[in-house]
Design a protein around this motif. Structure first.
Motif, PDB file in Angstrom:
ATOM      1  N   GLN A  17     -18.244 150.169  13.952  1.00 57.59           N
ATOM      2  CA  GLN A  17     -19.311 148.811  13.579  1.00 57.59           C
ATOM      3  C   GLN A  17     -18.517 148.518  12.576  1.00 57.59           C
ATOM      4  O   GLN A  17     -18.484 146.933  13.094  1.00 57.59           O
ATOM      5  CB  GLN A  17     -20.760 150.533  12.932  1.00 57.59           C
ATOM      6  CG  GLN A  17     -20.845 148.888  12.960  1.00 57.59           C
ATOM      7  CD  GLN A  17     -22.627 149.159  11.846  1.00 57.59           C
ATOM      8  OE1 GLN A  17     -23.014 150.606  12.158  1.00 57.59           O
ATOM      9  NE2 GLN A  17     -23.226 148.654  11.275  1.00 57.59           N
ATOM     10  N   LEU A  18     -17.846 148.939  11.870  1.00 58.89           N
ATOM     11  CA  LEU A  18     -16.940 148.162  11.352  1.00 58.89           C
ATOM     12  C   LEU A  18     -15.198 147.717  11.534  1.00 58.89           C
ATOM     13  O   LEU A  18     -15.460 146.469  11.596  1.00 58.89           O
ATOM     14  CB  LEU A  18     -15.673 149.595   9.877  1.00 58.89           C
ATOM     15  CG  LEU A  18     -17.177 149.925   8.423  1.00 58.89           C
ATOM     16  CD1 LEU A  18     -15.961 151.744   8.589  1.00 58.89           C
ATOM     17  CD2 LEU A  18     -17.983 149.365   8.027  1.00 58.89           C
ATOM     18  N   THR A  19     -15.287 148.078  12.977  1.00 62.49           N
ATOM     19  CA  THR A  19     -14.356 147.343  13.761  1.00 62.49           C
ATOM     20  C   THR A  19     -14.786 146.185  14.438  1.00 62.49           C
ATOM     21  O   THR A  19     -14.288 145.013  14.073  1.00 62.49           O
ATOM     22  CB  THR A  19     -13.534 148.304  14.400  1.00 62.49           C
ATOM     23  OG1 THR A  19     -12.629 149.242  13.757  1.00 62.49           O
ATOM     24  CG2 THR A  19     -12.230 147.555  15.748  1.00 62.49           C
ATOM     25  N   ALA A  20     -16.012 145.879  14.600  1.00 65.45           N
ATOM     26  CA  ALA A  20     -16.412 145.070  15.390  1.00 65.45           C
ATOM     27  C   ALA A  20     -17.061 143.754  14.417  1.00 65.45           C
ATOM     28  O   ALA A  20     -16.722 142.749  14.402  1.00 65.45           O
ATOM     29  CB  ALA A  20     -18.244 145.489  16.147  1.00 65.45           C
ATOM     30  N   ASN A  21     -17.153 144.500  12.982  1.00 59.63           N
ATOM     31  CA  ASN A  21     -17.899 143.574  12.066  1.00 59.63           C
ATOM     32  C   ASN A  21     -16.971 143.349  11.238  1.00 59.63           C
ATOM     33  O   ASN A  21     -17.408 141.162  10.320  1.00 59.63           O
ATOM     34  CB  ASN A  21     -19.512 144.044  11.960  1.00 59.63           C
ATOM     35  CG  ASN A  21     -20.381 144.261  12.616  1.00 59.63           C
ATOM     36  OD1 ASN A  21     -20.173 143.300  14.224  1.00 59.63           O
ATOM     37  ND2 ASN A  21     -21.098 145.154  12.143  1.00 59.63           N
TER      38      ASN A  21
END
Length: 185
Positions: free
Chosen positions: A83-87
């Motif tokens: 999630q951190l990588t995507a957002n």
């Protein structure tokens, strides 16, 4: 095979997800009522050190009563990392925010003071509205009537992407508000 007996696993899963979504939506309708979202703007609060202590105490009480959890919505470290990588936005332990069980706005000495708490009996002062949308409160007060539509607890522990894995940081809990407006006649 499931359809033969009148059971469709995918339809059942979709039905459960719809019910869960409706349940979450019902939980997020503020006790102050539902306002037309086209007439709701974010408000900015000024928070004194005493008001911050009240917010921290309220966050603690919400945790004690299991009304909020700081478990990152049950996400695993891998899921948080993805999630951190995507957002590229922090992931908060309490999620995107929690509507306060009780909140109200009162005018005092020309200021709009926000109170919040577990209930009306336990309310405490948690901030003063300084702006609505992009306008200072003083600039809009003569043109519109303002109503407190929502008060949400935000902040606390959060994770951001480190070099190889998510790392946790902490920030003070805070309150965000949404204000509904009606033009004065």
């Amino acid at each position: 095979m499931g359809k033969t007996f009148g059971f469709n696993p995918q339809a059942e899963a979709e039905k459960k997800e719809l019910e869960a979504t409706r349940s979450r939506m019902a939980q997020n309708i503020p006790a102050n009522g539902y306002f037309d979202q086209k007439k709701v703007l974010p408000g900015k609060l000024q928070i004194s050190s005493l008001q911050q202590m009240n917010i921290d105490e309220l966050a603690g009480r919400l945790q004690q009563q299991n009304l909020i959890t700081t478990d990152y919505s049950g996400l695993s470290e891998d899921q948080i990392g993805r999630q951190l990588t995507a957002n590229d936005k922090p992931v908060y332990a309490i999620g995107p925010g929690v509507l306060l069980p009780y909140f109200e706005m009162r005018e005092r000495d020309g200021q709009l003071v926000i109170f919040g708490g577990m209930n009306q009996a336990e309310k405490r002062e948690i901030g003063v509205v300084s702006s609505v949308g992009l306008q200072p409160v003083a600039a809009v007060r003569d043109r519109v009537q303002l109503y407190l539509a929502a008060a949400t607890l935000m902040g606390g522990p959060f994770k951001v992407m480190g070099r190889n894995q998510p790392i946790e940081h902490d920030e003070p809990f805070t309150i965000t508000v949404q204000l509904a407006y009606e033009k004065k006649h």
